[in-house]
Design an enzyme around this catalytic site. Structure first.
Site, mmCIF file in Angstrom:
data_model
loop_
_atom_site.group_PDB
_atom_site.id
_atom_site.type_symbol
_atom_site.label_atom_id
_atom_site.label_comp_id
_atom_site.label_asym_id
_atom_site.label_seq_id
_atom_site.Cartn_x
_atom_site.Cartn_y
_atom_site.Cartn_z
ATOM 1 N N SER A 16 0.829 -1.200 0.000
ATOM 2 C CA SER A 16 0.000 0.000 0.000
ATOM 3 C C SER A 16 0.874 1.266 0.000
ATOM 4 O O SER A 16 1.721 1.426 -0.873
ATOM 5 C CB SER A 16 -0.965 -0.026 1.188
ATOM 6 O OG SER A 16 -1.938 0.991 1.085
ATOM 7 N N ASP A 110 -9.307 -5.050 -5.180
ATOM 8 C CA ASP A 110 -8.838 -4.009 -4.258
ATOM 9 C C ASP A 110 -9.841 -2.856 -4.255
ATOM 10 O O ASP A 110 -10.151 -2.290 -5.291
ATOM 11 C CB ASP A 110 -7.463 -3.519 -4.715
ATOM 12 C CG ASP A 110 -6.820 -2.546 -3.736
ATOM 13 O OD1 ASP A 110 -7.497 -2.084 -2.802
ATOM 14 O OD2 ASP A 110 -5.618 -2.263 -3.907
ATOM 15 N N HIS A 144 -7.207 -5.617 -0.983
ATOM 16 C CA HIS A 144 -6.066 -4.727 -0.797
ATOM 17 C C HIS A 144 -5.006 -5.314 0.120
ATOM 18 O O HIS A 144 -3.814 -5.175 -0.126
ATOM 19 C CB HIS A 144 -6.560 -3.390 -0.222
ATOM 20 C CG HIS A 144 -5.510 -2.319 -0.173
ATOM 21 N ND1 HIS A 144 -4.920 -1.801 -1.300
ATOM 22 C CD2 HIS A 144 -4.936 -1.667 0.890
ATOM 23 C CE1 HIS A 144 -4.032 -0.873 -0.954
ATOM 24 N NE2 HIS A 144 -4.017 -0.778 0.357
#
Length: 205
Positions: A16, A110, A144
């Site tokens: 991320s 995601d 994610h």
């Protein structure tokens, strides 16, 4: 699990925002021989990225594009401003400056941001600057939070920016399979580019 690498190069692994930090480090620092981006964006997001005299402006976001799922959770996948110019966008990290190869791992489900699109844009940028097409591992049904194998799926949690619960995406079975496969791919990638040896024992739970 036994995993060894030997210098002088350094490998970076980030997830991320951490992936974007790793991409920035690979772009500006020396001796970064291999980088793995797990659901990174490749862009300066909410704040500018600064290194010495260089400043990459942020994409920023528009909360009017927030959506509310049937569950009541917020879906923020569309709140970032449109990626105008794709790989020539001034908010993009100059990954073409990276000395070593980059492995992009993305979840097709995601809901934090459009990781698969961002990986494709990163590939465009690298190739536009004469670099080889990077390896992109794209996993269907995967959200994610792609973590090491056997970590449970985290489908939703409170987002620091909004201070409200948001959805991260992912279907449990597909997400678990992606975590197991991506971990093997990460080890193989680092062993190949950092000169190490790999010996993966059968996992025992």
């Amino acid at each position: 699990l036994a995993f060894q690498v030997k210098g002088p190069g350094i490998g970076l692994l980030g997830f991320s925002l951490g992936a974007d930090i790793c991409l920035s480090m690979a772009s500006y620092l020396k001796n970064i021989s291999a980088t793995v981006s797990i659901n990174g964006s490749g862009f300066s997001g909410n704040k500018p990225i600064q290194y010495k005299q260089t400043c990459i402006p942020p994409l920023n976001h528009d909360f009017r594009r927030l959506k509310v799922a049937f569950s009541g959770l917020l879906d923020i996948v569309d709140i970032r401003n449109d990626v105008i110019g794709r790989h020539e966008n001034p908010s993009m990290i100059p990954i073409e400056k990276a000395q070593g190869p980059i492995l992009f791992i993305v979840g097709q489900d995601d809901h934090n941001w459009r990781s698969e699109l961002y990986a494709q844009i990163a590939s465009e940028r690298l190739q536009a600057h004469g670099k080889e097409k990077p390896q992109i591992l794209s996993y269907p049904g995967t959200g994610h939070n792609i973590e090491p194998p056997y970590f449970p799926l985290c489908p939703a949690s409170v987002h620091k920016l909004l201070n409200k619960p948001i959805m991260w995406g992912g279907e449990p079975r597909a997400h678990a399979r992606a975590q197991e496969d991506s971990w093997k791919q990460i080890l193989t990638f680092f062993c190949k580019h950092l000169g190490g040896t790999q010996n993966i024992a059968s996992p025992k739970l």
